[in-house]
Write a protein that holds these residues in place. Structure first.
Motif, short mmCIF file in Angstrom:
data_model
loop_
_atom_site.label_atom_id
_atom_site.label_comp_id
_atom_site.label_asym_id
_atom_site.label_seq_id
_atom_site.Cartn_x
_atom_site.Cartn_y
_atom_site.Cartn_z
N ASP A 326 0.78 -1.04 -0.05
CA ASP A 326 -0.24 -0.15 0.07
C ASP A 326 0.76 1.30 0.05
O ASP A 326 2.08 1.11 0.25
N LEU A 343 -3.10 9.86 -4.80
CA LEU A 343 -3.20 8.37 -5.49
C LEU A 343 -3.30 7.69 -4.34
O LEU A 343 -2.64 7.93 -3.21
N ARG A 344 -3.86 6.46 -4.26
CA ARG A 344 -3.92 5.59 -2.94
C ARG A 344 -4.08 4.29 -3.39
O ARG A 344 -4.47 3.86 -4.42
N LYS A 346 -2.98 0.60 -4.64
CA LYS A 346 -2.21 0.09 -5.94
C LYS A 346 -1.44 0.85 -6.72
O LYS A 346 -0.28 0.82 -7.10
N ARG A 347 -2.28 1.83 -7.32
CA ARG A 347 -1.85 2.71 -8.26
C ARG A 347 -0.71 3.87 -7.47
O ARG A 347 0.36 4.02 -7.98
N ALA A 348 -0.82 4.20 -6.28
CA ALA A 348 0.21 4.91 -5.55
C ALA A 348 1.35 3.94 -5.22
O ALA A 348 2.68 4.60 -5.42
N TRP A 350 2.80 1.75 -7.33
CA TRP A 350 3.17 1.78 -8.56
C TRP A 350 4.18 3.18 -8.70
O TRP A 350 5.25 3.07 -8.92
N TYR A 351 3.27 4.07 -8.35
CA TYR A 351 3.63 5.53 -8.68
C TYR A 351 5.18 5.60 -7.88
O TYR A 351 6.29 6.17 -8.22
N THR A 354 8.03 3.81 -9.19
CA THR A 354 8.55 4.32 -10.28
C THR A 354 9.52 5.35 -9.90
O THR A 354 10.63 5.87 -10.45
#
Ligand SMILES: Cc1cc2nc3c(=O)[nH]c(=O)nc-3n(C[C@H](O)[C@H](O)[C@H](O)COP(=O)(O)OP(=O)(O)OC[C@H]3O[C@@H](n4cnc5c(N)ncnc54)[C@H](O)[C@@H]3O)c2cc1C
Length: 384
Positions: A326, A343-344, A346-348, A350-351, A354
């Motif tokens: 998370d 963003l919160r 899974k997308r967070a 990934w971000y 990255t």
């Protein structure tokens, strides 16, 4: 031969190095030396992962520097003579410089009594590895993470996720994520709660003892292990050398990131007090890497007989990991205050992964490759 000496192979120092080497590789009148105690790059922003026993990448500086002509001196900087323009390393070697890049970063501020003796810090990979070992000791049941800033949040979440059998308490003056917008703050709170992290905000820690943390007002929190993340301080080396520093010991820089008292010294990363129109930079990789890139570009410009440009920077985000599964990313205005977006989940994750991945293998390849001279990073968002 123009001698450039770069002190510290952290985020800011390595970015300064790659920027200046990339821009001067066609010259034969420049010699660059990098000084660092270890021949490994410490990914400081992942030390909470190391502490939780998670594997992280291994970046060896000699691999990165191979074929670049950069000299790596392993050792601790123990003194700077800003008049003679020399640096002492391990009290043994003396290096002379024409241009110095000071990038020795910061360490946890363990001024509270007992913190030095009884608390773990995440200042280097060895400390983080020792903490990792201690967390797997069967006698360890309770962990107090002192400091409710974002480093404390990342540490507490990572340990709680990796060791669900431990009781983890996060202690500090402020609410975790106090500067976030409502959605990001709610996600951060809910995730800490889901991971079982007990949060105690509004407390002042007065002392660290072998088995507890004492609080102002008389209370205490029992803890088998204490991790100290509250505040940072910088090395006294620049002040001792006569460089003008602020009340926190950080070197005061001009618009081009040179020491205001010694313009042949560029200062980057956590060790620099950098003013922008909106206020002062705070120590992060997000701002430290652009300061390094800008210093490298400015040194190359000066070698070409040009004036360095002013450094311009604004924050865009605050990415925070909450364990491996998370995260939360708060997007910000240039001064770091929150925008509406975040963003919160899974997308967070990934971000955050990255933006956190260290670019050094690519930088090493680019430093060796003559065709890449025009693509070197510029520090600051408006310098392009
Ligand atoms: C657990 C943790 C999580 C973090 N997470 C984030 C995050 O998510 N995002 C973010 O932006 N920031 C984060 N930070 C902060 C970030 O790591 C620092 O702001 C950043 O490392 C500063 O970069 P720097 O190059 O100035 O210093 P550093 O990265 O600390 O590098 C300094 C270098 O100088 C060397 N050095 C120090 N003293 C000497 C000496 N006397 N002689 C020779 N060499 C010396 C050190 O060994 C090191 O290699 C985190 C910090 C921690 C501890």
């Amino acid at each position: 031969m123009h001698k450039i000496v770069i002190l510290g192979a952290g985020y800011a120092g390595l970015m300064a190095l790659t920027s200046v080497v990339g821009r001067t590789k066609k010259r034969d009148d420049v010699h660059v030396t990098l000084v660092n105690p270890s021949e490994r790059f410490t990914e400081r922003l992942r030390l909470h992962q190391v502490a939780a026993g998670r594997p992280v990448a291994d970046f060896r500086l000699p691999d990165m520097l191979e074929g670049t002509g950069v000299e790596l001196v392993r050792g601790w900087v123990t003194g700077i003579d800003a008049t003679a323009r020399t640096v002492r390393v391990d009290d043994e070697h003396v290096l002379t410089y024409d241009t110095l890049v000071y990038a020795l970063g910061s360490v946890a501020d363990t001024a509270v009594p007992g913190a030095d003796e009884h608390a773990y810090t995440l200042d280097n990979a060895q400390n983080a590895a020792l903490l990792a070992q201690r967390l797997t000791d069967p006698d360890t049941k309770t962990v107090a993470v002192c400091g409710s800033g974002l480093t404390g949040v990342e540490v507490a979440a990572e340990i709680a996720e990796a060791h669900p059998g431990l009781t983890v308490e996060l202690l500090g003056r402020g609410e975790p994520g106090a500067d976030f917008g409502p959605k990001a703050k709610a996600h951060l709170d809910a995730t800490l709660d889901r991971l079982g992290v007990r949060v105690r905000a509004g407390v002042e820690i007065t002392k660290v003892l072998p088995d507890s943390v004492a609080l102002a007002g008389g209370g205490s929190v029992p803890a088998d292990v204490v991790v100290w993340t509250s505040g940072v301080h910088v090395s006294p080396l620049p002040a001792a050398a006569g460089l003008e520093v602020d009340e926190r010991g950080r070197v005061i820089t001009d618009a081009a990131l040179r020491s205001v008292s010694h313009p042949e010294i560029y200062v980057v990363g956590d060790a620099a007090a950098v003013r922008q129109t909106w206020g002062e930079l705070h120590g992060t990789c997000q701002s430290g890497m652009p300061t390094g890139a800008h210093a490298g570009m400015s040194i190359a410009r000066q070698l070409d007989g040009k004036e360095p440009k002013p450094f311009r920077f604004g924050y865009i985000h605050i990415p925070v990991s909450l364990g491996r599964g998370d995260a939360v990313v708060q997007f910000t205005k240039p001064d770091g205050t929150p925008r509406r977006w975040s963003l919160r989940g899974k997308r967070a994750v990934w971000y955050k992964e990255t933006v956190s991945s260290a670019p050094w293998p690519t930088c090493g390849r680019m430093m060796r490759h003559p065709a890449t001279a025009s693509v070197w990073p510029h520090g600051g968002r408006r310098n392009r």
